[in-house]
Design a protein around this motif. Sequence first.
Motif, PDB file in Angstrom:
ATOM      1  N   HIS A  42      -1.396  -6.213   0.639  1.00 41.04           N
ATOM      2  CA  HIS A  42      -0.277  -5.319   0.928  1.00 41.04           C
ATOM      3  C   HIS A  42       0.118  -4.526  -0.310  1.00 41.04           C
ATOM      4  CE1 HIS A  42       3.484  -3.840   2.507  1.00 41.04           C
ATOM      5  NE2 HIS A  42       4.173  -4.488   1.580  1.00 41.04           N
ATOM      6  N   ARG A  43       0.182  -5.193  -1.446  1.00 43.04           N
ATOM      7  CA  ARG A  43       0.565  -4.516  -2.687  1.00 43.04           C
ATOM      8  C   ARG A  43      -0.487  -3.481  -3.086  1.00 43.04           C
ATOM      9  NH1 ARG A  43       4.138  -8.268  -6.573  1.00 43.04           N
ATOM     10  NH2 ARG A  43       5.149  -9.521  -4.978  1.00 43.04           N
ATOM     11  N   LEU A  60       0.034  -0.463  -0.933  1.00 42.28           N
ATOM     12  CA  LEU A  60       1.232   0.250  -1.377  1.00 42.28           C
ATOM     13  C   LEU A  60       0.954   1.077  -2.620  1.00 42.28           C
ATOM     14  CD1 LEU A  60       4.255  -2.227  -1.008  1.00 42.28           C
ATOM     15  CD2 LEU A  60       3.935  -0.060   0.178  1.00 42.28           C
ATOM     16  N   ARG A  61       0.271   0.468  -3.587  1.00 41.69           N
ATOM     17  CA  ARG A  61       0.027   1.156  -4.855  1.00 41.69           C
ATOM     18  C   ARG A  61      -0.874   2.372  -4.667  1.00 41.69           C
ATOM     19  NH1 ARG A  61      -1.107  -4.569  -7.923  1.00 41.69           N
ATOM     20  NH2 ARG A  61       1.074  -5.212  -8.151  1.00 41.69           N
ATOM     21  N   GLU A 107      -1.198   4.169  -2.033  1.00 44.14           N
ATOM     22  CA  GLU A 107      -0.418   5.200  -1.341  1.00 44.14           C
ATOM     23  C   GLU A 107       0.581   5.855  -2.288  1.00 44.14           C
ATOM     24  OE1 GLU A 107       2.600   5.590   2.527  1.00 44.14           O
ATOM     25  OE2 GLU A 107       1.521   3.706   2.153  1.00 44.14           O
ATOM     26  N   TYR A 141       9.369  -1.255  -3.732  1.00 41.69           N
ATOM     27  CA  TYR A 141       8.594  -1.411  -2.511  1.00 41.69           C
ATOM     28  C   TYR A 141       9.317  -0.894  -1.270  1.00 41.69           C
ATOM     29  CZ  TYR A 141       5.330  -4.186  -5.265  1.00 41.69           C
ATOM     30  OH  TYR A 141       4.414  -4.604  -6.198  1.00 41.69           O
ATOM     31  N   LYS A 191       9.995   2.222   0.649  1.00 41.78           N
ATOM     32  CA  LYS A 191       9.428   3.568   0.674  1.00 41.78           C
ATOM     33  C   LYS A 191      10.502   4.654   0.725  1.00 41.78           C
ATOM     34  CE  LYS A 191       4.875   2.551   2.615  1.00 41.78           C
ATOM     35  NZ  LYS A 191       3.885   2.941   3.650  1.00 41.78           N
ATOM     36  N   TRP A 249      10.839   6.222  -2.612  1.00 38.03           N
ATOM     37  CA  TRP A 249       9.664   6.817  -3.245  1.00 38.03           C
ATOM     38  C   TRP A 249       9.848   8.275  -3.671  1.00 38.03           C
ATOM     39  CZ3 TRP A 249       4.417   4.842  -0.835  1.00 38.03           C
ATOM     40  CH2 TRP A 249       4.319   3.468  -1.083  1.00 38.03           C
TER      41      TRP A 249
END
Length: 384
Positions: free
Chosen positions: A233-234, A237-238, A240, A346, A348, A351
């Motif tokens: 998952h991490r 995320l990174r 993206e 984390y 979004k 972001w």
Amino acid sequence: MFIIDPCSNRITPVPSKKFNELGFTERQHLQEWLEHHPEALSTGKDDELLIIQKEFDGFDDTRERLDLLAIDKSGNLVIIENKLDDSGRDVIWQALKYAGYCANLKKLQVVEIFQRYLNKKAQLEGGEAAHADKILVEFLQVDDLESMQINTQKSQRLIFVAANYRKEVTNTALWLSQFGISCQCFKATPYQAADQLFLSIEQIIPPPEVSDFMIGIMDKEDEEKSTTNELKHRHRLRLEFWQKVLDGLHASSCNLYNNISPSKENWLPARPGIPGVSYVLIFGKNEVRVELYIYHPETEKNMMIFQQLKEQQDSIEKYFGAHLDWQPLPNRKACRIQYAMPVDGYDKANWPEMVQWLIEHIVRLEEAMKKPLEQVKLALGKTV
């Protein structure tokens, strides 16, 4: 080992010695040297070791103790056994027992073992003990304690140090390596020239010419291991997040990241063309950060670069528009100058603000460092 005499264009051999001839002992000398300079057992910058305990005896139902316990950059525990002039016959069996004991240590136990080591060092030196969890987070380059992978199954490494090895030891070390058990034998040889003493430490098992090949196979096997859902998952995320940052950077005045691709790591480096100097963007769970990271191949030049920039701290921070965090990192072969913003990384929804913040501040940091780094580049050229 030879001494070079440029005037006569000749070399003179430096005689090797035995440790016991020079009055050196295993615990008071060899062990102390390796504890304070574990880089002597590193085969490269990616093989950095962090000592987390000395003469560790925390095993149930036994009074045995291992010489040095370390952790590597992948979170593997490293059992280091030191002998002097002779490896003895039983050193492999001894280290395997310790590896078996250590294989059962959980993450929090490893942190506690390291904290006890730091507490004892602080007590002996009369200072304040550092926090084990913070040092491990920094060393392993992870977001927090929860994301650390420490001492996973079948990951323990064995390192032996001795002046001479018996054949049964080297044969067994090579045999164990075939089964994925990392065994390294380092030959330690003292030398004396007049009143000067020298120490040579070289890896003999596995032989240097096949070491990279074996490491490559082990890395491939590690890569093929399934990771936890949290890590996956991490990583997603990174990748993206960094894509959004890079899209924004490409539309900005900053050219540092023009040829950089998104990464699954929590850092994104770019090099300005000066050896050992990188600009780094950090995407963490609790903060985002911009920094200038100094990691020169010649360790003494790290502090030279850092000090030269530190002398211009006022003008750099005035140009940047804020106070920077100057970190010489004396316990590592690196220095860092950084600026951070706390945030729920984390989420979004945060972001867009985070992306804009990183772009704005890496542009400001690059501009503030441009002239000072040009001076650093000139100074490095003069020292070559």
